[in-house]
Design a protein around this motif. Structure first.
Motif, PDB file in Angstrom:
ATOM      1  N   ILE A 129     100.116  78.636  34.665  1.00 40.42           N
ATOM      2  CA  ILE A 129     101.413  79.837  34.700  1.00 40.42           C
ATOM      3  C   ILE A 129     102.282  79.325  35.222  1.00 40.42           C
ATOM      4  O   ILE A 129     103.531  79.026  35.472  1.00 40.42           O
ATOM      5  CB  ILE A 129     101.318  80.799  34.467  1.00 40.42           C
ATOM      6  N   PHE A 130     101.879  79.330  36.640  1.00 41.00           N
ATOM      7  CA  PHE A 130     102.873  79.408  37.933  1.00 41.00           C
ATOM      8  C   PHE A 130     103.752  78.248  37.867  1.00 41.00           C
ATOM      9  O   PHE A 130     104.920  77.340  38.594  1.00 41.00           O
ATOM     10  CB  PHE A 130     102.427  79.302  39.746  1.00 41.00           C
ATOM     11  N   PRO A 137     105.486  70.838  40.525  1.00 40.00           N
ATOM     12  CA  PRO A 137     104.081  70.214  40.560  1.00 40.00           C
ATOM     13  C   PRO A 137     103.455  71.453  42.512  1.00 40.00           C
ATOM     14  O   PRO A 137     102.032  70.808  41.762  1.00 40.00           O
ATOM     15  CB  PRO A 137     103.964  68.753  40.336  1.00 40.00           C
ATOM     16  N   LEU A 138     104.631  71.278  43.356  1.00 43.83           N
ATOM     17  CA  LEU A 138     103.321  71.936  44.437  1.00 43.83           C
ATOM     18  C   LEU A 138     102.718  73.218  44.378  1.00 43.83           C
ATOM     19  O   LEU A 138     102.770  73.745  44.933  1.00 43.83           O
ATOM     20  CB  LEU A 138     104.427  71.286  45.882  1.00 43.83           C
ATOM     21  N   VAL A 139     103.554  74.096  43.096  1.00 43.15           N
ATOM     22  CA  VAL A 139     103.477  75.739  43.177  1.00 43.15           C
ATOM     23  C   VAL A 139     102.188  76.140  42.587  1.00 43.15           C
ATOM     24  O   VAL A 139     101.553  75.108  41.831  1.00 43.15           O
ATOM     25  CB  VAL A 139     104.922  76.352  42.628  1.00 43.15           C
ATOM     26  N   SER A 140     100.999  77.132  43.315  1.00 41.51           N
ATOM     27  CA  SER A 140     100.784  77.739  42.920  1.00 41.51           C
ATOM     28  C   SER A 140     100.552  78.996  42.932  1.00 41.51           C
ATOM     29  O   SER A 140     100.906  79.370  44.051  1.00 41.51           O
ATOM     30  CB  SER A 140      98.812  76.730  43.084  1.00 41.51           C
ATOM     31  N   PRO A 141      98.831  79.455  42.429  1.00 40.62           N
ATOM     32  CA  PRO A 141      98.980  80.989  43.320  1.00 40.62           C
ATOM     33  C   PRO A 141      99.460  81.158  44.536  1.00 40.62           C
ATOM     34  O   PRO A 141      99.249  82.355  45.673  1.00 40.62           O
ATOM     35  CB  PRO A 141      98.406  82.147  42.755  1.00 40.62           C
ATOM     36  N   ASP A 142      98.790  79.887  45.133  1.00 41.10           N
ATOM     37  CA  ASP A 142      97.795  80.342  46.629  1.00 41.10           C
ATOM     38  C   ASP A 142      99.689  79.957  47.571  1.00 41.10           C
ATOM     39  O   ASP A 142      99.718  80.777  48.831  1.00 41.10           O
ATOM     40  CB  ASP A 142      97.658  78.491  47.362  1.00 41.10           C
ATOM     41  N   VAL A 293     100.179  86.487  37.553  1.00 41.96           N
ATOM     42  CA  VAL A 293      99.983  87.642  39.216  1.00 41.96           C
ATOM     43  C   VAL A 293      97.892  87.850  39.277  1.00 41.96           C
ATOM     44  O   VAL A 293      97.001  87.746  40.053  1.00 41.96           O
ATOM     45  CB  VAL A 293     100.452  87.840  40.000  1.00 41.96           C
ATOM     46  N   LEU A 294      97.907  88.435  37.871  1.00 42.48           N
ATOM     47  CA  LEU A 294      96.798  89.263  38.095  1.00 42.48           C
ATOM     48  C   LEU A 294      95.758  88.268  37.911  1.00 42.48           C
ATOM     49  O   LEU A 294      94.536  88.326  37.879  1.00 42.48           O
ATOM     50  CB  LEU A 294      97.117  90.127  36.905  1.00 42.48           C
ATOM     51  N   PHE A 311      95.367  74.619  42.103  1.00 45.60           N
ATOM     52  CA  PHE A 311      96.528  73.737  42.273  1.00 45.60           C
ATOM     53  C   PHE A 311      95.922  72.340  41.197  1.00 45.60           C
ATOM     54  O   PHE A 311      96.625  72.222  40.242  1.00 45.60           O
ATOM     55  CB  PHE A 311      96.672  73.312  43.761  1.00 45.60           C
ATOM     56  N   ILE A 312      94.745  72.177  41.341  1.00 44.19           N
ATOM     57  CA  ILE A 312      94.388  70.597  40.486  1.00 44.19           C
ATOM     58  C   ILE A 312      93.950  70.869  39.052  1.00 44.19           C
ATOM     59  O   ILE A 312      94.272  70.030  38.161  1.00 44.19           O
ATOM     60  CB  ILE A 312      93.254  70.286  41.613  1.00 44.19           C
ATOM     61  N   SER A 313      93.385  72.301  38.348  1.00 47.41           N
ATOM     62  CA  SER A 313      93.750  71.910  37.239  1.00 47.41           C
ATOM     63  C   SER A 313      94.080  71.706  36.149  1.00 47.41           C
ATOM     64  O   SER A 313      93.936  70.842  35.717  1.00 47.41           O
ATOM     65  CB  SER A 313      92.596  73.928  36.963  1.00 47.41           C
ATOM     66  N   PRO A 314      95.509  72.993  36.576  1.00 49.45           N
ATOM     67  CA  PRO A 314      96.720  72.205  35.321  1.00 49.45           C
ATOM     68  C   PRO A 314      96.934  70.205  35.442  1.00 49.45           C
ATOM     69  O   PRO A 314      97.409  70.027  34.980  1.00 49.45           O
ATOM     70  CB  PRO A 314      98.011  73.279  35.929  1.00 49.45           C
ATOM     71  N   HIS A 315      97.256  69.904  36.912  1.00 50.21           N
ATOM     72  CA  HIS A 315      97.379  69.081  36.622  1.00 50.21           C
ATOM     73  C   HIS A 315      96.430  67.585  36.237  1.00 50.21           C
ATOM     74  O   HIS A 315      96.425  67.248  35.258  1.00 50.21           O
ATOM     75  CB  HIS A 315      97.441  67.648  37.961  1.00 50.21           C
ATOM     76  N   LEU A 316      95.138  68.094  36.330  1.00 53.90           N
ATOM     77  CA  LEU A 316      93.874  67.366  35.644  1.00 53.90           C
ATOM     78  C   LEU A 316      94.299  67.650  34.166  1.00 53.90           C
ATOM     79  O   LEU A 316      94.554  66.842  33.287  1.00 53.90           O
ATOM     80  CB  LEU A 316      92.617  67.935  35.502  1.00 53.90           C
ATOM     81  N   ALA A 317      94.402  68.766  33.591  1.00 55.14           N
ATOM     82  CA  ALA A 317      95.097  69.058  32.535  1.00 55.14           C
ATOM     83  C   ALA A 317      95.488  68.368  31.404  1.00 55.14           C
ATOM     84  O   ALA A 317      95.572  67.503  30.818  1.00 55.14           O
ATOM     85  CB  ALA A 317      94.989  71.125  32.314  1.00 55.14           C
ATOM     86  N   ARG A 318      96.784  68.843  32.618  1.00 55.48           N
ATOM     87  CA  ARG A 318      98.124  66.964  32.167  1.00 55.48           C
ATOM     88  C   ARG A 318      97.865  66.127  32.069  1.00 55.48           C
ATOM     89  O   ARG A 318      98.399  65.513  31.425  1.00 55.48           O
ATOM     90  CB  ARG A 318      99.381  67.909  33.240  1.00 55.48           C
TER      91      ARG A 318
END
Lengths: 383, 330
Positions: A129-130, A137-142, A293-294, A311-318
């Protein structure tokens, strides 16, 4: 990677599934683009007014990941100081096991597996989502301040008052939400620009980190070690209450994320184009942000800020599904759950010393991601 | 675009000189200007010794670290065209951290002075690995690939670092003080060890500023204007590794500086990288030293480490700036 227009979709229907007195149609086609074959299908029910185009590769990756999750979860529940054969695990889950097996499987091992699945899915989904939201691509909730907000409160609790451990989850959740609200309020003026929000998120993140360092340096080294353990992230606080909490959050937020997907896809075309398509841009952004956020906050409150999964799950998924942005939300969630399960399996059973899950997740995700990166061609978009 | 920036340059240089002097004078023992001046001519006296042996190395390291981090951050943001890039993204901090905690854990080293070479080596190895990974495979080196490889490798290395921290409490106890980022307690040997790397990096960066201006337009445009993009990127990468590596070796990971200073400078001087690099070079030390002096004074006689102080001072400033104006895109 551009979506190829599938002009075949309109015709060529054949009966696919038998439900709803044969009114479901299921069209399958191969369409080619520059990067290889894409298979799409259309699920349609004319009576319910339901019509959805499905990327078969996305579905295949999703199903494969879920199957892998199930296999790993089942295998993980057989292992431990007291091995339980797989058949007995299955019987116990169906409610026909012995008392001993029930205690071991249902009370000790199931909560841990369930927390791993839920928290991993929440982190993967929130990362997707983020990254779609900020188109970076560098954005994650972190780095939006969520993780460090939670960590600041948790580390403060762990290094100052030993008596307030039961407030840890609540405090971490509140810290995450607090940091996100702060970022949102600071970033909002004449509309919300994701770019400015990310910058302000980084500022907040740096501020929280400074606070964490302060507590780490001031405290005693035993307390500092407890705090580091929390910050690495582990599943050792998993219990029934945390499973219930995560299930409720996922049941509400998961469907919400799926509903928001289409609007988010339109927003990604640019604000003006999205408005022209009838999307309420600001409202969509706020809704997407709240959901992301939630999700991250609930996972972090239970497991700590397990690095890398969001961070990595969406990258792997894409890359595995070869599809862009919001269309891989479900795959990212499944991959998040898989990473959690697999990492916990290794952390508990494959490493001779006791290490928390957060140490293992990068060891699994990173090499695979680097391999994908080396294979990627220049024209492949990473966002 | 403004044609000359002489008044700005004069202002920045005087600010820099002022912050150097303030850093020599204030601390847990406050001195007067006369003592500061006398300490360079007279060798006797406790106060003079404090200035000469504690504050001069500290100030020099602050000067070098501030300039290096700011310039390295500006270069990173330019070459990746990503406003979130900072020198840490190359894996420099993670590599130095791992090398140092391994040195503590395996070799039992405990003095910050002896951390320097381990830090430098770790930073260099990990940055080289990031570039190798980012430029391998089909398509050669692209900024996105380098950035992603750096983020991923950094996560990988820090998981080893946390594993050591969790397994050995003694390592954690020493490492946490380095991890915060501080310029206190370093002697001239540390400054002398990193100075050649920093100076080389800064000269290289300033020499590259014209090419960086072209590169920011995008690789395609730069190529069509006749630039050898690969060579420029390599030179910039070399400068960043020299600067960020020596900064982290000398002071530990001071996270926020490399990101925030170029943004603040860009707000003031506009998008010309010749100016951004020059004013980052001048402004970085001002912010770092000011934060360090504040850190020495707020909880006297104890001190707030500069890594904490820069973030506590710099983060609100950064947020206010980001709120009040549209931050320039890179």
């Amino acid at each position: 990677m551009a979506r190829t227009p599938t002009h075949h979709d309109a015709h060529g229907a054949h009966d696919g599934r038998g439900a709803h007195d044969g009114r479901d149609t299921h069209d399958g086609h191969d369409t080619k683009n520059a990067h290889g074959a894409r298979r799409r299908a259309v699920l349609r029910n004319t009576r319910l007014g339901f019509s959805r185009r499905v990327d078969l590769r996305v579905v295949a990756v999703l199903v494969a990941t879920i199957v892998a999750c199930g296999a790993i979860a089942a295998y993980g529940m057989t292992l431990g100081d007291y091995p339980v054969p797989f058949g007995d695990v299955w019987l116990t889950l169906l409610g026909q096991g012995t008392d001993g097996h029930e205690f071991i499987v249902l009370d000790l091992r199931l909560p841990r597996v369930a927390v791993a699945v839920c928290a991993g899915a929440a982190m993967g989904l929130s990362g997707a989502i983020f990254q779609s939201f900020a188109r970076n691509p560098l954005v994650s909730p972190d780095i939006i301040g969520v993780n460090t907000g939670a960590a600041l409160v948790a580390v403060a609790l762990l290094t100052t008052y030993a008596g307030h451990r039961h407030l840890l989850e609540l405090g971490a959740f509140a810290g995450a939400i607090g940091a996100a609200v702060l970022v949102y309020l600071c970033a909002r003026s004449k509309g919300l620009s994701p770019y400015r929000m990310v910058l302000i998120g980084i500022g907040t993140d740096a501020f929280c980190r400074a606070g964490i360092s302060l507590f780490l340096v001031q405290g005693e080294s035993t307390q500092a070690q407890t705090a580091v353990l929390w910050m690495v992230g582990s599943l050792h606080r998993a219990d029934d209450a945390s499973v219930r909490f995560l299930l409720v959050m996922l049941a509400v937020l998961g469907p919400a994320a799926m509903v928001l997907r289409r609007a988010l896809e339109n927003v990604q075309l640019g604000d003006d184009a999205a408005r022209a398509l009838g999307v309420r841009v600001e409202r969509t952004r706020l809704a997407v942000l709240v959901v992301g956020v939630l999700l991250a906050a609930s996972a972090v409150a239970i497991c700590g800020p397990v690095a890398f999964v969001a961070f990595i799950s969406p990258h792997l998924a894409r890359r595995m599904a070869r599809a862009p942005g919001p269309s891989i939300f479900a795959v990212a969630a499944a991959i998040g759950a898989f990473l959690f399960l697999f990492a916990d399996l290794i952390a508990q059973h494959a490493v001779p010393v006791g290490l928390p899950l957060g140490v293992i997740t990068p060891l699994i995700g990173a090499p695979y991601f680097l391999y994908l990166l080396l294979r990627a061609s220049r024209h492949e978009e990473v966002t | 675009m403004r044609s000359t920036g002489v008044p700005w340059t004069v202002a920045a240089v005087s600010l820099l000189l002022a912050s150097l002097l303030v850093s020599l004078r204030y601390g847990s023992v406050s001195l007067d200007w006369a003592t500061v001046i006398r300490s360079f001519t007279e060798l006797s006296g406790t106060d003079e010794q404090i200035v000469r042996e504690l504050r001069v190395p500290r100030t020099l390291i602050g000067l070098g670290v501030g300039a290096s981090l700011a310039v390295a951050g500006a270069l990173m943001q330019a070459v990746t065209r990503n406003p979130l890039a900072d020198p840490g993204i190359l894996g420099v901090n993670a590599g130095a951290s791992l090398a140092i905690i391994v040195a503590i854990f395996v070799l039992g080293i405990s003095a910050p002075t002896s951390y320097v070479w381990f830090g430098l080596a770790g930073a260099a190895v990990s940055a080289t690995a990031v570039y190798a990974l980012g430029s391998g495979g089909r398509g050669g080196m692209t900024p996105t690939k380098v950035t992603l490889a750096g983020a991923v490798l950094a996560a990988l290395l820090s998981s080893f670092t946390s594993a050591i921290m969790l397994l050995d409490e003694r390592s954690l106890d020493q490492f946490r003080f380095w991890m915060v980022g501080s310029i206190a307690g370093r002697d001239m040997a540390v400054a002398a060890a990193v100075a050649p790397f920093m100076v080389t990096g800064l000269v290289l960066a300033l020499a590259m500023s014209r090419s960086v201006n072209v590169l920011v337009l995008g690789a395609e445009v730069a190529r069509s204007l006749g630039q050898n993009v690969t060579r420029v990127r390599l030179a910039v990468a070399g400068a960043v590794v020299l600067l960020a590596g020596s900064a982290v070796a000398a002071a530990g990971p001071i996270a926020f500086m490399g990101l925030a200073v170029p943004h603040i400078v860009r707000l003031i001087v506009g998008p010309d990288y010749r100016k951004i690099l020059l004013y980052s070079l001048l402004g970085g030390p001002v912010i770092l030293l000011a934060a360090d002096v504040v850190g020495r004074l707020v909880i006297r006689p104890a001190e707030l480490q500069v890594g904490i102080a820069t973030a506590i001072v710099g983060a609100p400033l950064f947020i206010v700036l980001a709120r009040r104006r549209q931050l320039g895109r890179v």
